[in-house]
Enzyme design. Structure first.
Site, short mmCIF file in Angstrom:
data_model
loop_
_atom_site.label_atom_id
_atom_site.label_comp_id
_atom_site.label_asym_id
_atom_site.label_seq_id
_atom_site.Cartn_x
_atom_site.Cartn_y
_atom_site.Cartn_z
N HIS A 1 0.80 -1.23 0.00
CA HIS A 1 0.00 0.00 0.00
C HIS A 1 0.83 1.28 0.00
O HIS A 1 0.44 2.27 -0.58
CB HIS A 1 -1.01 -0.01 1.16
CG HIS A 1 -0.38 0.17 2.52
ND1 HIS A 1 0.20 -0.88 3.19
CD2 HIS A 1 -0.24 1.25 3.31
CE1 HIS A 1 0.66 -0.43 4.36
NE2 HIS A 1 0.42 0.86 4.44
N ASP A 2 2.00 1.25 0.64
CA ASP A 2 2.81 2.47 0.72
C ASP A 2 4.01 2.45 -0.21
O ASP A 2 4.95 3.23 -0.02
CB ASP A 2 3.29 2.67 2.16
CG ASP A 2 2.33 3.55 2.95
OD1 ASP A 2 1.49 4.22 2.32
OD2 ASP A 2 2.42 3.56 4.19
N LYS B 1 5.91 5.43 -1.61
CA LYS B 1 6.82 6.26 -0.81
C LYS B 1 8.23 6.23 -1.38
O LYS B 1 9.06 7.06 -0.99
CB LYS B 1 6.81 5.81 0.66
CG LYS B 1 5.54 6.28 1.36
CD LYS B 1 5.60 5.98 2.84
CE LYS B 1 4.34 6.51 3.54
NZ LYS B 1 4.25 6.02 4.92
N HIS C 1 2.26 9.86 -2.63
CA HIS C 1 2.67 8.46 -2.62
C HIS C 1 1.55 7.51 -3.05
O HIS C 1 1.81 6.43 -3.56
CB HIS C 1 3.24 8.05 -1.25
CG HIS C 1 2.21 7.70 -0.22
ND1 HIS C 1 1.60 8.65 0.56
CD2 HIS C 1 1.68 6.52 0.16
CE1 HIS C 1 0.74 8.06 1.39
NE2 HIS C 1 0.77 6.76 1.16
N HIS D 1 -5.97 3.87 -0.37
CA HIS D 1 -5.95 3.61 1.08
C HIS D 1 -6.01 4.86 1.94
O HIS D 1 -6.15 4.78 3.16
CB HIS D 1 -4.76 2.73 1.48
CG HIS D 1 -3.41 3.39 1.42
ND1 HIS D 1 -2.75 3.66 0.25
CD2 HIS D 1 -2.59 3.84 2.40
CE1 HIS D 1 -1.59 4.23 0.51
NE2 HIS D 1 -1.47 4.36 1.82
N HIS D 2 -5.90 6.05 1.31
CA HIS D 2 -6.07 7.28 2.09
C HIS D 2 -7.37 8.01 1.78
O HIS D 2 -7.56 9.16 2.19
CB HIS D 2 -4.87 8.22 1.88
CG HIS D 2 -3.64 7.74 2.59
ND1 HIS D 2 -3.51 7.75 3.96
CD2 HIS D 2 -2.49 7.19 2.12
CE1 HIS D 2 -2.33 7.25 4.30
NE2 HIS D 2 -1.68 6.90 3.19
N ASP E 1 -4.56 -0.10 8.51
CA ASP E 1 -3.38 0.76 8.54
C ASP E 1 -3.42 1.68 9.77
O ASP E 1 -2.46 1.77 10.54
CB ASP E 1 -3.36 1.59 7.24
CG ASP E 1 -2.03 2.27 7.00
OD1 ASP E 1 -1.03 1.83 7.60
OD2 ASP E 1 -1.97 3.22 6.20
FE LIG Z 1 -0.03 5.49 2.84
#
Ligand SMILES: [Fe+2]
Length: 330
Positions: free
Chosen positions: A186-187, A190, A215, A241-242, A270
């Protein structure tokens, strides 16, 4: 070098195939006069093209194809049937789904060669694409591993939470497994965020926030290039996811069910994991406070139905957390 497996009870026919195929250059020709022996060979060897007669005994051409396609990794191998049997007489599900080309005997050598060449070319391309996909998957895996090295434990713990939530809302076992595998990606976006922002101890400036928020889309851009369903799910998760249930999230301000279910699952897991963990800039929150936060976010940040399911499986979630802390202590 490509391999052609040919099965026909006529040795002369097999010799004729070999002669014609030699014109294609690098071909390894593997002839068999019985389906049984050919199937045994196929169990341990890969072919790029199968040429098969229908009128064979005791296992007919179509029966052979049926068994052949069930062998591991053989479902995509092209099959050309060259037979004295009439096409209409032998049409059945195996024929419809697994025979890529059909020629009536006696086969015209020019037509035979042209078709064999095109099937082999398609095969070559498919294998190339498969390899590219594998390389991409590998790169993604490496990138995931490197960026998340420091957070490795967190990220896999979170994948377990996500799978438990997927199971609690009755997603299929396969979907649960996909969620488990895709969650750690998911990240991944970054990697596109500079360390100066990523590791900044203090508060981020509005400009830095903007960079940080990028990201989500960056992760999507990396992952969406893959055809792998797991990585496709990773792309969906990275992008969403955000997002927040009330539409106040980023990057697209999606609302409610417009946010992909996987993104809504990861949003909860998360946050849950982050709050429950100690971070350089914050202590670990006590569980009641974390639960309180989830309740307050119900319908705002989080999908209300998912919050309910998540709270119901709290004992299982805490078991995962404990298993990870034990591991850490060991
Ligand atoms: Fe994230």
């Amino acid at each position: 070098m490509q391999t052609v497996l040919a099965i026909d009870d006529g040795i002369k026919t097999l010799q004729a195939y070999e002669r014609v195929l030699q014109q294609l250059g690098k071909i390894e020709f593997v002839p068999y006069t019985t389906t049984r022996a050919a199937l045994m060979w196929a169990e341990n060897n890969e072919a790029d093209l199968v040429l098969i007669e229908q009128d064979l005994e005791p296992m007919t051409g179509l029966q052979f194809v049926d068994s052949f396609k069930k062998l591991k990794g053989r479902s995509q191998t092209p099959v050309m049937m060259i037979t004295g049997a009439n096409e209409n007489e032998i049409r059945n599900p195996t024929f419809e789904t697994h025979i890529d080309d059909f020629l009536q005997k006696p086969a015209d050598p020019i037509r035979f060669l042209a078709r064999a060449r095109s099937l082999l070319k398609v095969r070559e391309r498919e294998i190339m694409l498969e390899r590219q996909a594998l390389t991409l998957e590998d790169e993604v895996r490496k990138a995931t591993a490197s960026i998340l090295q420091a957070e490795e434990e967190t990220i896999f713990r979170m994948a377990h939470y996500a799978r438990l939530l997927a199971a609690a809302i009755d997603l299929s076992t396969k979907q649960q497994e996909y969620v488990f595998l895709a969650a750690p990606m998911h990240d991944i976006g970054k990697v596109a965020v500079p360390d100066s922002v990523l590791l900044k101890p203090g508060k981020l400036t509005p400009k830095e926030w903007e960079v940080m928020r990028a990201h989500a889309k960056a992760g999507y851009d990396i992952l969406s290039q893959s055809d792998s369903p797991v990585i496709q799910m990773g792309a969906e998760i990275a992008l969403s996811h955000h997002e927040k249930y009330d539409g106040s999230g980023y990057p697209n301000g999606l609302k409610g069910p417009d946010i992909p279910l996987t993104g809504r699952i990861i949003a909860i897991t998360d946050v849950f994991d982050a709050l429950l963990s100690q971070r350089p800039y914050k202590p670990a929150w006590p569980l009641p406070q974390v639960v309180q936060n989830l309740r307050e976010g119900r319908g705002r940040h989080f999908d209300p139905m998912l919050v309910d399911s998540f709270l119901e499986i709290m004992p299982d979630l805490l078991k995962v957390k404990k298993a990870f802390s034990d591991q850490e202590a060991a």
